[in-house]
Design an enzyme around this catalytic site. Structure first.
Site: not given
Ligand SMILES: Cc1cc2nc3c(=O)[nH]c(=O)nc-3n(C[C@H](O)[C@H](O)[C@H](O)COP(=O)(O)OP(=O)(O)OC[C@H]3O[C@@H](n4cnc5c(N)ncnc54)[C@H](O)[C@@H]3O)c2cc1C
Length: 292
Positions: A160, A209, A280
């Site tokens: 992560r 998480s 996380e």
């Molecule tokens: C119900 C639920 C279940 C989940 N289960 C998991 C799981 O099993 N495993 C897991 O790893 N995660 C899980 N997550 C967390 C999340 O979905 C992941 O971390 C996911 O990868 C975040 O992606 P996002 O596009 O929503 O990023 P965001 O939440 O929008 O951003 C997260 C970070 O990434 C950066 N970011 C986003 N896009 C870019 C880009 N294009 N360039 C540079 N930086 C960027 C943002 O600035 C921020 O710092 C879960 C979340 C929820 C709500």
């Protein structure tokens, strides 16, 4: 592409909290992204990207940044010749759909991760024994200085974690997948989604998480459950009664409510187990956990 002021970021987080961005833009191409990054440079403003906001807590007072939400060709995905090319803003669900249609397997683990490819690279997202680092070929990253391809080694991916910092934008990622019949992919996805639904509050507003799993026999969730924190509430935020490593927006929660709950959880885990839980979820803006 318009550069707008004062757009509320609560619209763009799965938790549904967060104040306004000083500036906000949705670039749809590499050229538009370059314009946005130049604008930020001229204003001497920091840049952050919001993906699907599924791992994000944004300060209630807002953020003094240019916030980007990638769209158009920067949020599309296509699969060809064993390679899945996905824009940084492409939802995992779209990328997985393209891979399945092309008979490419290896990305099934992402079916229950409700984020984008860029957000996944940022934190080396993973589930069910799979993680992005296992399938990532190379990643196109843009900054105010220009764009360049980075290898997984250069991204420093571990549990992560990546070395990416705000101001670096994941424009595109190439995923190396293997042949797998679409029906097989569909069956695996169905099984994983059912497992997820049984264990986690998938029908509530959360940010995934809260804490990384510590090096301990208990996971963060089991540890917080043993501390008696399931259902504990501050303001509109509540530690999920279903899974203690999730915080739900039970009723008009603010990001500050979630951070206050996280502080209680860290303190209790430290008192009871001597463990320092590390968050996380990404904190954007003036949000911080008090020291233990
Ligand atoms: C119900 C639920 C279940 C989940 N289960 C998991 C799981 O099993 N495993 C897991 O790893 N995660 C899980 N997550 C967390 C999340 O979905 C992941 O971390 C996911 O990868 C975040 O992606 P996002 O596009 O929503 O990023 P965001 O939440 O929008 O951003 C997260 C970070 O990434 C950066 N970011 C986003 N896009 C870019 C880009 N294009 N360039 C540079 N930086 C960027 C943002 O600035 C921020 O710092 C879960 C979340 C929820 C709500």
């Amino acid at each position: 592409m318009k550069i707008e002021e004062g757009i509320r970021l609560s619209r763009f987080t799965t938790f549904g909290a967060g104040g306004p961005a000083r500036w906000f833009a949705s670039p749809e191409s590499v050229d538009e992204l370059a314009v946005a990054l130049r604008f930020a440079n001229e204003q001497e403003a920091g840049v952050a990207v919001v993906g699907l906001g599924s791992n994000l807590l944004v300060a209630d007072e807002g953020v003094d940044l240019l916030v980007l939400k990638l769209a158009g060709e920067l949020a599309a995905a296509e699969a060809r010749d064993g390679l899945l090319r996905a824009g940084g803003g492409a939802p995992n669900a779209v990328a997985l759909h393209r891979a399945r249609a092309a008979g490419l397997g290896g990305f099934e683990f992402a079916c229950a991760i409700p984020g984008t490819i860029g957000g996944g690279v940022w934190m080396n997202a993973g589930a069910y024994g799979g993680e992005l680092s296992q399938v990532l070929g190379r990643v196109l990253v843009a900054t105010a200085e220009g764009t360049g391809w980075l290898t997984p080694g250069e991204l420093g991916l571990s549990y992560r974690h990546s070395n990416l910092r705000h101001g670096q934008v994941v424009v595109e990622a190439e995923l190396r997948l293997h042949s797998r019949p679409p029906e097989e992919i569909k069956a695996v996805v169905r099984t994983l989604n059912a497992q997820r639904k049984a264990a986690q509050p998938t029908n509530r507003r959360t940010f995934g998480s809260v804490f990384k799993n510590p090096k301990h026999e208990l996971s963060a969730g089991r540890m917080l459950e043993a501390c008696g924190l399931k259902g504990h509430r501050i303001g509109g935020a509540q530690i999920s009664p279903k899974h203690a490593n999730f915080i739900e927006n039970a009723d008009g929660a603010r990001s500050a409510d979630a951070v206050a709950l996280m502080a209680v959880a860290r303190r209790r885990a430290h008192e009871q187990y001597g463990v320092e839980l590390r968050h996380e979820v990404e904190l954007l803006g003036d949000l911080a956990l008090p020291p233990l």
